[in-house]
Each structure stands twice: as structure tokens, then as C-alpha cells.
Design a protein around this motif. Structure first.
Motif, mmCIF file in Angstrom:
data_model
loop_
_atom_site.group_PDB
_atom_site.id
_atom_site.type_symbol
_atom_site.label_atom_id
_atom_site.label_comp_id
_atom_site.label_asym_id
_atom_site.label_seq_id
_atom_site.Cartn_x
_atom_site.Cartn_y
_atom_site.Cartn_z
ATOM 1 N N THR A 339 22.979 3.564 26.033
ATOM 2 C CA THR A 339 22.232 2.307 25.973
ATOM 3 C C THR A 339 20.782 2.552 25.599
ATOM 4 O O THR A 339 20.197 1.830 24.776
ATOM 5 C CB THR A 339 22.305 1.585 27.329
ATOM 6 N N HIS A 340 20.185 3.578 26.167
ATOM 7 C CA HIS A 340 18.794 3.899 25.855
ATOM 8 C C HIS A 340 18.637 4.328 24.402
ATOM 9 O O HIS A 340 17.643 3.993 23.752
ATOM 10 C CB HIS A 340 18.294 4.996 26.790
ATOM 11 N N VAL A 341 19.613 5.071 23.885
ATOM 12 C CA VAL A 341 19.543 5.498 22.487
ATOM 13 C C VAL A 341 19.641 4.301 21.557
ATOM 14 O O VAL A 341 18.921 4.198 20.556
ATOM 15 C CB VAL A 341 20.659 6.524 22.192
ATOM 16 N N GLN A 342 20.508 3.342 21.891
ATOM 17 C CA GLN A 342 20.680 2.166 21.042
ATOM 18 C C GLN A 342 19.448 1.265 21.062
ATOM 19 O O GLN A 342 19.176 0.553 20.091
ATOM 20 C CB GLN A 342 21.913 1.383 21.495
ATOM 21 N N ARG A 343 18.694 1.294 22.148
ATOM 22 C CA ARG A 343 17.513 0.444 22.257
ATOM 23 C C ARG A 343 16.320 0.982 21.471
ATOM 24 O O ARG A 343 15.326 0.278 21.302
ATOM 25 C CB ARG A 343 17.117 0.299 23.726
ATOM 26 N N LEU A 344 16.403 2.203 21.025
ATOM 27 C CA LEU A 344 15.289 2.768 20.268
ATOM 28 C C LEU A 344 15.112 2.023 18.952
ATOM 29 O O LEU A 344 16.077 1.554 18.345
ATOM 30 C CB LEU A 344 15.537 4.253 19.994
ATOM 31 N N ASN A 345 13.879 1.955 18.508
ATOM 32 C CA ASN A 345 13.569 1.290 17.245
ATOM 33 C C ASN A 345 13.760 2.283 16.098
ATOM 34 O O ASN A 345 12.852 3.036 15.744
ATOM 35 C CB ASN A 345 12.137 0.758 17.270
ATOM 36 N N TRP A 346 14.952 2.292 15.525
ATOM 37 C CA TRP A 346 15.271 3.211 14.438
ATOM 38 C C TRP A 346 14.861 2.661 13.075
ATOM 39 O O TRP A 346 15.011 3.352 12.066
ATOM 40 C CB TRP A 346 16.779 3.498 14.426
ATOM 41 N N GLN A 347 14.357 1.428 13.030
ATOM 42 C CA GLN A 347 14.099 0.780 11.751
ATOM 43 C C GLN A 347 13.100 1.540 10.877
ATOM 44 O O GLN A 347 13.356 1.742 9.678
ATOM 45 C CB GLN A 347 13.618 -0.660 11.990
ATOM 46 N N PRO A 348 11.941 1.992 11.401
ATOM 47 C CA PRO A 348 11.010 2.731 10.528
ATOM 48 C C PRO A 348 11.630 3.996 9.939
ATOM 49 O O PRO A 348 11.397 4.318 8.769
ATOM 50 C CB PRO A 348 9.839 3.060 11.464
ATOM 51 N N PHE A 349 12.420 4.684 10.744
ATOM 52 C CA PHE A 349 13.070 5.898 10.248
ATOM 53 C C PHE A 349 14.082 5.561 9.156
ATOM 54 O O PHE A 349 14.143 6.219 8.110
ATOM 55 C CB PHE A 349 13.749 6.624 11.407
ATOM 56 N N LEU A 350 14.882 4.505 9.366
ATOM 57 C CA LEU A 350 15.906 4.140 8.386
ATOM 58 C C LEU A 350 15.284 3.659 7.083
ATOM 59 O O LEU A 350 15.811 3.920 5.991
ATOM 60 C CB LEU A 350 16.818 3.063 8.973
ATOM 61 N N GLN A 351 14.164 2.956 7.173
ATOM 62 C CA GLN A 351 13.500 2.497 5.954
ATOM 63 C C GLN A 351 13.036 3.670 5.100
ATOM 64 O O GLN A 351 13.152 3.639 3.868
ATOM 65 C CB GLN A 351 12.319 1.599 6.322
ATOM 66 N N CYS A 352 12.511 4.699 5.741
ATOM 67 C CA CYS A 352 12.085 5.888 4.995
ATOM 68 C C CYS A 352 13.286 6.668 4.470
ATOM 69 O O CYS A 352 13.209 7.314 3.427
ATOM 70 C CB CYS A 352 11.232 6.785 5.887
ATOM 71 N N LEU A 353 14.384 6.580 5.195
ATOM 72 C CA LEU A 353 15.569 7.328 4.788
ATOM 73 C C LEU A 353 16.220 6.726 3.545
ATOM 74 O O LEU A 353 16.858 7.436 2.762
ATOM 75 C CB LEU A 353 16.569 7.361 5.946
ATOM 76 N N HIS A 354 16.050 5.429 3.339
ATOM 77 C CA HIS A 354 16.685 4.763 2.200
ATOM 78 C C HIS A 354 16.186 5.305 0.865
ATOM 79 O O HIS A 354 16.919 5.285 -0.130
ATOM 80 C CB HIS A 354 16.453 3.252 2.276
ATOM 81 N N ARG A 355 14.964 5.780 0.830
ATOM 82 C CA ARG A 355 14.403 6.257 -0.433
ATOM 83 C C ARG A 355 14.887 7.654 -0.799
ATOM 84 O O ARG A 355 14.633 8.125 -1.904
ATOM 85 C CB ARG A 355 12.872 6.248 -0.381
ATOM 86 N N ILE A 356 15.596 8.320 0.119
ATOM 87 C CA ILE A 356 16.094 9.671 -0.142
ATOM 88 C C ILE A 356 17.580 9.563 -0.456
ATOM 89 O O ILE A 356 18.429 9.506 0.437
ATOM 90 C CB ILE A 356 15.853 10.594 1.067
ATOM 91 N N SER A 357 17.909 9.517 -1.711
ATOM 92 C CA SER A 357 19.300 9.294 -2.118
ATOM 93 C C SER A 357 20.192 10.502 -1.877
ATOM 94 O O SER A 357 21.419 10.376 -1.849
ATOM 95 C CB SER A 357 19.344 8.921 -3.603
ATOM 96 N N SER A 358 19.601 11.680 -1.689
ATOM 97 C CA SER A 358 20.415 12.892 -1.539
ATOM 98 C C SER A 358 20.993 13.049 -0.137
ATOM 99 O O SER A 358 21.901 13.859 0.069
ATOM 100 C CB SER A 358 19.569 14.128 -1.876
ATOM 101 N N VAL A 359 20.506 12.299 0.846
ATOM 102 C CA VAL A 359 20.979 12.439 2.223
ATOM 103 C C VAL A 359 22.385 11.861 2.346
ATOM 104 O O VAL A 359 22.634 10.700 2.019
ATOM 105 C CB VAL A 359 20.028 11.741 3.209
#
Length: 375
Positions: A339-359
Motif C-alpha cells: 500500500t505504501h509503495v502504491q501511494r508513492l508519486n511515481w508520475q515524475p519518474f514515469l514522465q522522464c521514463l517516457h522519453r527513453i525509448s530503449s527501456v
């Protein structure tokens, strides 16, 4: 009707060497059985000794200098034993770099050297070593070692080798008579060279670790062939500029592990700037260790900094995997960790991850500090 044989008629037929070595290889972790095998015959003794003597440990003695000298003399007279030793471990021994050099000189096939809780002194001005006396070492590991006055002894020992596959510093301490005075870096001697390494690990979890360890290592190590780098720290952190110098020098880096907790100050809530990965064009995998506690607002800032770090990757990056090693604090019940892991704000990380197509892979592993992964 049973046939009776006299003692002279009994014969032992030799076992093929392939089968003999297969038997002893399967018993390589059972020292008692290997010692029993060595009593069967000369071929069995040779096969068993290769495993019995492959690893030796030197323990603390009342007079370490005299015992090490006696051990060196013993090795010099044991020509059949010397090539069998592959792994050397020194436990709670007070010694100098020259003492370790004297032991290694008698072990031509030694591949790993581990020093645990040792107090290591630098060699004196009269101790001259060829550069380098040993071409290669698979692993050199310092665990809770104490270096007197400076890091000079640590890197004098590193300088004995032309290439080290894996170099590790774990909970090492530099004893300084004047701890409040900033420690100066130790430049290598004029005859010293830079030792190339493939894997480098810094895990300075003690508050007594000096901040100049990375700066000194940059003067002694050739990082052009570094493939794996792990930087994990505790209360006494190496400044971010040293991290940047490391990353800029490691142009061949493939795997990187960083402690994401270091990018948020424990005194001020504002995040510290993470280093740039602009020089890591060949980076394939990066792992962030992250401690999860009830103060989730700090974790959110750390995730934002992780995103900033990923933004600094070059456009032609080869990064294919991003992993998180989340350590669950004891103030969070194991039943509620998801539950604590799901409550984390992953949005900034995911936004930066979208620009890396090789992942192609993003992984999250949760665990307690002294336990294995929970998911």
C-alpha cells in the motif's frame, strides 16, 4: 562358493582422472570428506589438495609481523602448495602493505584477496615495488578495515596490480589523529601507475568515512574500462562533485547502482542535485536503492531527483532496465508495504521514463533491511 583372496592378491584398480576429479569437485565445500579422500592414495591426495588448499585464511596473532614472516618462509619452502592457493583471506590482522606483498609474492595463482577488519599501514619509503608486480587480480575486497592517517595504504595495495576485475570498499575507516581537519588527498608516488578496474563498489555506511576517498581513488584508478559502479553511502556522504567525476571518467559503464536517499538532505527538505549521466552512453541498467519510511514526502522528492537523473541521459542511450530496490523501514508493517509503495508519486519518474525509448524493463523489489526481496 565364495572365493578367498590373500593380501598379496588384492589390487586397487586406478579410477580414471575424469571421474576422480568429478568426485572431488562435488565435495569442494566438504573439507572433512576431502581430507578423507586425500588419505586414499597419491592420485586422490593430489585431487583433494587442490580444493583443500584453494582458500586459506590468516587470523590475528599476538605477534602478527612475526607470524606473517614465518608464514612467508613456510610458503617459500612448500613448492607444491603455492600454486594451489587461489583465494587469500586475512582476518583481523595488523599488517603493512609490504607484508601483504610478501605473502602474495609466494602465491603465484592467487585470484582473490579479502581483508576483513584489518589494520593496514602504508609501506615505508624504503619498500620499493615493481610497477606493477602482479598483472591481474579477480577480486580485492576491504571489509571494515582501518587505514592509519590516510587512504595511502589502501591504494598502495591496489597499485600492486595492473588490473582488478572487482574492487570493493565496505565500511572502511580512516583513522585520523585530527578528525576535524579536512583530510588531504594522497597523490600516487612517481613510480605508481593507474590500476584499471571493471567493477567498483563503495559502501561507506559508517559515519567515520572520509569524504576524500573517491578523490584519492580517481588519482589511482583507471576507470576507462569500468563496467559496473555501485555507490552506496550512509551518514557521511561523498560530495556530489566526486560522483560526477566518477561518471565522467567511466565512459564504458554498463551497470550503475546509486543510493537515491543521498539526493535529499537530512537537514533541509529541499533535494540535492543529482549528478549528470551525459557521459554514460553505454549504460544498460541502473538500479536505485530507496528507503521507504512513514515520511513519504521525502521519498517523493527522491523520485523526482531520479527523474532528473534520467533526463540527463544522452539521446542515443542504450539503457534497457531501470530497477528500484526499496528497503522497508521497521516502522511500516510488512503486511502494508504494498500500500505504501502504491501511494508513492511515481508520475515524475514515469514522465522522464517516457522519453527513453530503449527501456524495456522496469522492476521494483521491496525488502526489509535484513531480509530478501518481498515482491
Amino acid at each position: 562358493m565364495a572365493t578367498l583372496y590373500t593380501h598379496n592378491e588384492l589390487r586397487m584398480f586406478p579410477i580414471p582422472n575424469e571421474l576422480l576429479y568429478h568426485i572431488t569437485d562435488s565435495l569442494q565445500d566438504d573439507i572433512v570428506s576431502l581430507k578423507a579422500c586425500s588419505l586414499v592414495s597419491r592420485p586422490w591426495q593430489s585431487a583433494a589438495r587442490a580444493h583443500v588448499l584453494s582458500s586459506i585464511t590468516i587470523h590475528k596473532h599476538d605477534d602478527d609481523a612475526r607470524s606473517l614472516t614465518a608464514f612467508v618462509h613456510f610458503l617459500a619452502s612448500s613448492h607444491s602448495m603455492r600454486p594451489l592457493v587461489k583465494n587469500l583471506r586475512m582476518l583481523a590482522v595488523e599488517c603493512s602493505v609490504h607484508d601483504v606483498y610478501s605473502v602474495l609474492l609466494q602465491l603465484p595463482q592467487c585470484q582473490t584477496l579479502a581483508l576483513h577488519v584489518c589494520e593496514i599501514k602504508p609501506s615505508g619509503p624504503g619498500d620499493l615495488f615493481p610497477a606493477p608486480p602482479f598483472p591481474h587480480l579477480v577480486a580485492l575486497c576491504y571489509v571494515e578495515c582501518i587505514f592509519l592517517r590516510s587512504w595511502h595504504a589502501a591504494f598502495q595495495l591496489v597499485g600492486l596490480f595492473g588490473h582488478i576485475t572487482e574492487l570493493s570498499f565496505q565500511n572502511v575507516v580512516k583513522e585520523d589523529a585530527f578528525p576535524r581537519i579536512a583530510a588531504s588527498t594522497d597523490p600516487p608516488d612517481a613510480r605508481s601507475h593507474k590500476t584499471s578496474v571493471e567493477s567498483l563498489k563503495y559502501d561507506l555506511a559508517t559515519p567515520y568515512a572520509r569524504e576524500d576517498l573517491q578523490k584519492v581513488s580517481l588519482q589511482w584508478l583507471d576507470l576507462r574500462f569500468l563496467l559496473s559502479l555501485q555507490i552506496a553511502r550512509g551518514p557521511s556522504m561523498v560530495e556530489q562533485r566526486s560522483d560526477q567525476l566518477f561518471l565522467d571518467s567511466a565512459v564504458a559503464l554498463r551497470q550503475l547502482r546509486l543510493d537515491a536517499d543521498q539526493y535529499v538532505s537530512t537537514d533541509v527538505l529541499g533535494p540535492d542535485a543529482p549528478p549528470s549521466l551525459k557521459s554514460c552512453t553505454k549504460l544498460e541498467a541502473i538500479t536505485f536503492s530507496l528507503r521507504l519510511s512513514w515520511r513519504n514526502h521525502l521519498v517523493g522528492a527522491k523520485l523526482s531527483n531520479v527523474g532528473m537523473l534520467l533526463k540527463s541521459l544522452p539521446q542515443d542511450t542504450q539503457l534497457s532496465a531501470v530497477r528500484f530496490d526499496i528497503i522497508i523501514d521497521k516502522d511500516i508493517l510488512a503486511q502494508n508495504y504494498s500500500t505504501h509503495v502504491q501511494r508513492l508519486n511515481w508520475q515524475p519518474f514515469l514522465q522522464c521514463l517516457h522519453r527513453i525509448s530503449s527501456v524495456t524493463h522496469v522492476g521494483i523489489a521491496c525488502r526489509h533491511p535484513k531480509h530478501r526481496s518481498m515482491m
